[in-house]
Write a protein that holds these residues in place. Sequence first.
Motif, mmCIF file in Angstrom:
data_model
loop_
_atom_site.group_PDB
_atom_site.id
_atom_site.type_symbol
_atom_site.label_atom_id
_atom_site.label_comp_id
_atom_site.label_asym_id
_atom_site.label_seq_id
_atom_site.Cartn_x
_atom_site.Cartn_y
_atom_site.Cartn_z
ATOM 1 N N UNK A 241 0.842 -1.205 0.000
ATOM 2 C CA UNK A 241 0.000 0.000 0.000
ATOM 3 C C UNK A 241 0.872 1.248 0.000
ATOM 4 N N UNK A 242 0.537 2.219 -0.831
ATOM 5 C CA UNK A 242 1.287 3.466 -0.889
ATOM 6 C C UNK A 242 0.887 4.277 -2.108
ATOM 7 N N UNK A 243 1.250 5.560 -2.111
ATOM 8 C CA UNK A 243 0.890 6.431 -3.234
ATOM 9 C C UNK A 243 2.101 6.849 -4.049
ATOM 10 N N UNK A 244 3.198 6.107 -3.967
ATOM 11 C CA UNK A 244 4.438 6.466 -4.650
ATOM 12 C C UNK A 244 4.285 6.417 -6.179
ATOM 13 N N UNK B 198 6.081 10.370 -3.985
ATOM 14 C CA UNK B 198 5.056 10.733 -4.956
ATOM 15 C C UNK B 198 5.284 12.156 -5.462
ATOM 16 N N UNK B 199 6.418 12.740 -5.035
ATOM 17 C CA UNK B 199 6.750 14.118 -5.413
ATOM 18 C C UNK B 199 7.828 14.124 -6.489
ATOM 19 N N UNK B 200 7.557 14.808 -7.581
ATOM 20 C CA UNK B 200 8.542 14.885 -8.645
ATOM 21 C C UNK B 200 9.789 15.625 -8.180
ATOM 22 N N UNK C 280 16.469 12.741 -5.244
ATOM 23 C CA UNK C 280 16.986 11.372 -5.159
ATOM 24 C C UNK C 280 17.939 11.093 -6.318
ATOM 25 N N UNK C 281 17.615 11.631 -7.495
ATOM 26 C CA UNK C 281 18.488 11.440 -8.651
ATOM 27 C C UNK C 281 19.841 12.108 -8.428
ATOM 28 N N UNK C 282 19.814 13.284 -7.829
ATOM 29 C CA UNK C 282 21.078 13.961 -7.510
ATOM 30 C C UNK C 282 21.900 13.130 -6.526
#
Length: 385
Positions: free
Chosen positions: A342-345, A362-364, A370-372
């Motif tokens: 369960x999650x909204x990712x 779920x945040x762009x 995270x990519x950095x």
Amino acid sequence: MSELGLMGDDRPTTPAGGRRAERRRRRGPGCLIALVILAVLGGAGYWGVTTGIEKVKDQFSSADDYSGPGEGEVVYEVKTGDTATAIGRGLKAAGVVASVDAFIAAANANPQSANIQAGAYSLREQMKASDAVAVLVDPSNIVKTTVTIPEGLQVREIVALLAKNTDFSKAEFQSALKDPGLGLPAYADGDPEGYLFPATYDFGPDAQPLDMLKQMVARWQQAATDNGLEAKAAELGYTPGEIMTIASLIEAEGRGSYKNQISRVIYNRLENPGNGITNGLLQIDASVNYALGKSGSTALTTAEIQSVSDSPYNTYTEPGLPPTPIEAPGDESIQAALNPEAGDWLFYVTVDLKTGETKFTDSYQEFLEFKDEYQNYCATESDRC
């Protein structure tokens, strides 16, 4: 008639009575002679029976048997349900043992013979029966080719591994993959990608390419049944084939304990195409690599993504699922596809390839952070990226 006669005087009263008395007197010694004769005959019968039994025993215990270790090689297959007699007959016919009786006697003398396993064994011609039994009671003597198929391999990689570890060529396996008797489910549409289950297999000496591949598909069917694939797919609103494709994406992308979370990200993107962020695009690198003829989930360049922009496996340009699995998922990935957490990712990034640490959001904007973090990791661990 006198009174004495009525009382049964032992003196003869008539000629007939005299004859009966005479016969009674003769019966005693006659019976004795008969009993003596029967006793003699009985003793002789006992001697004959026991002597016969002893002769049979002697014949069994001294049944024809070879004395030496034998020579050459005979591959003999013990089949499921074979009795000692059946095995003995087969070995005698193959020239391994001299007689069935010798083999049975040797088997009876070895307490482990009750546990002989089905399989093919390498024996010699003209073996001592006890030596043949000693080979058969040890399962490590079963002749087999063992091949381990790891999770996450594509069909082409599995074929290469099989060809490397057997006496058959890639072409022979590729031909067998087209055989309608392979056992693929109808929803695979004849494509074996994802349905050659990763496991360790023991192939017998007579196994042909089709036999090996059928064994792998059968093992997949066992996993599908054990996991309730068809029923649970219906509960989720997907076909079994779509679940297998999702499982293959999870296999390619998932690390450690994150598979169920990655499963949820895939479902969230599929089921919310109008979210204004991902627009139904899975954006899974492993699927694009499959379109490029590569394996794994290595990072892609913009040029690589654009080079296969028309491919249905390009999840950066084509919304929804790829048309087929992209590799062979194992049990854990199938279970994750059927049991998303369960999650909204909507995003995930593995920020440490050494530990497998993966972060979800779920945040762009957080996704970009995270990519950095991943890029910084690669700057110091370039050999891992």
